[in-house]
Design an enzyme around this catalytic site. Structure first.
Site, short mmCIF file in Angstrom:
data_model
loop_
_atom_site.label_atom_id
_atom_site.label_comp_id
_atom_site.label_asym_id
_atom_site.label_seq_id
_atom_site.Cartn_x
_atom_site.Cartn_y
_atom_site.Cartn_z
CB SER A 12 -10.42 18.94 9.38
OG SER A 12 -11.17 18.90 10.58
CB CYS A 74 -8.11 22.87 12.51
SG CYS A 74 -7.82 21.10 12.54
CB CYS A 183 -11.32 18.80 18.76
SG CYS A 183 -12.04 18.53 17.13
N1 DGL Z 1 -11.66 20.60 14.26
C1 DGL Z 1 -10.47 19.81 14.19
C2 DGL Z 1 -9.58 20.11 15.40
O1 DGL Z 1 -9.75 21.14 16.02
C3 DGL Z 1 -10.84 18.39 13.97
C4 DGL Z 1 -9.70 17.58 13.48
C5 DGL Z 1 -10.10 16.38 12.68
O2 DGL Z 1 -10.57 16.57 11.56
O3 DGL Z 1 -9.86 15.26 13.15
O4 DGL Z 1 -8.72 19.37 15.75
#
Ligand code: DGL
Length: 259
Positions: A12, A74, A183
């Site tokens: 994202s 992600c 995350c």
């Molecule tokens: N890097 C994304 C993940 O691992 C972030 C998600 C988001 O954009 O809220 O969940």
């Protein structure tokens, strides 16, 4: 055979560059394409349908650029959309999920903290994964606003440090000995977390495990780039380049394109 087609990764936003780094460390000769959909970040508070839609769009973009394998860098997209992606596309699709297994197997206190997005923590995939460890207490905390602040360039802000202290203090009080970063943006928080958390708390993420799994799949499916030349990495962002640049510059990479 020498398969020079790139590995495609998406997130994202800039978070997935932590996964890219792990992949590049163990597969330095592979060509890579990274797509950060910062325009639509954060994914964490979107509906499952929205996350599936965006994940398909990102995957198709990478496939149009000839990716031989897709890494969903992600956790939110993996836990909400990977089944649909695997049902839709023929290439191997690798996902990332919170590393609760090593934490659950190694905890001494029996209490594990998990910091992740709402989309991840409330997904069926994640809630089911937790039930595999009935003797472990998981303290799940939604990281409200963390992704937004990082995407806006506030990684070292007092605002973020204060927010993290608020999220983590109750976990420390409940005696966690592992903190799982669920995350892909969060590994960038590690230096700040080390200031906040007592030293005995182990911080873990899933980047290395994903990179090793990717290598195994490339080997098994005869998809490795086998020449001895270092790979070329291209980074694409759907928003402005400055933020992504500040993260990938630390990695000594120049090629960055706005789409
Ligand atoms: N890097 C994304 C993940 O691992 C972030 C998600 C988001 O954009 O809220 O969940």
């Amino acid at each position: 055979m020498n398969d020079t087609r790139p590995i495609g990764l998406f997130d994202s936003g800039i978070g997935g560059t932590t996964v890219w780094q792990a992949v590049n460390n163990i597969l330095p000769n592979e060509n890579t394409l990274f797509l950060g959909d910062s325009l639509n970040a954060p994914y964490g508070q979107k509906t499952k349908e929205e996350i599936i839609h965006l994940s398909k769009k990102n995957t198709e973009w990478l496939l149009n650029k000839n990716a031989k394998i897709i890494i969903v860098a992600c956790n939110t997209a993996t836990t909400n959309a990977i089944t649909e992606l695997r049902n839709t596309y023929k290439v191997p699709i690798i996902g990332i999920e919170p590393a609760i297994k090593p934490a659950a197997l190694n905890t001494q206190t029996g209490v594990v903290g998990v910091l992740a997005t709402q989309g991840t923590l409330q997904s069926k995939k994640y809630t089911e994964a937790q039930t595999l460890y009935p003797n472990v207490t998981f303290i799940n905390q939604i990281g409200y606003n963390i992704v937004q602040i990082i995407e806006e360039g506030g990684l070292y802000s007092t605002e973020l440090k204060d927010l993290l202290t608020t999220y983590l203090s109750p976990m420390v009080e409940k005696n966690i000995d592992h903190l799982v970063l669920g995350c892909t943006h969060y590994p960038y928080l590690t230096p700040i977390l080390q200031q906040i958390l007592p030293q005995n708390i182990k911080i873990i993420d899933s980047g290395l495990a994903v990179a090793k799994h990717t290598k195994k799949i490339l080997e098994q499916q005869n998809l490795l780039k086998t020449d001895n030349k270092l790979g070329i990495s291209e980074f694409y962002t759907t928003k402005n380049v400055e933020i992504m640049q500040s993260f990938i510059q630390q990695k000594g990479i120049a090629k960055l394109i706005k789409i």
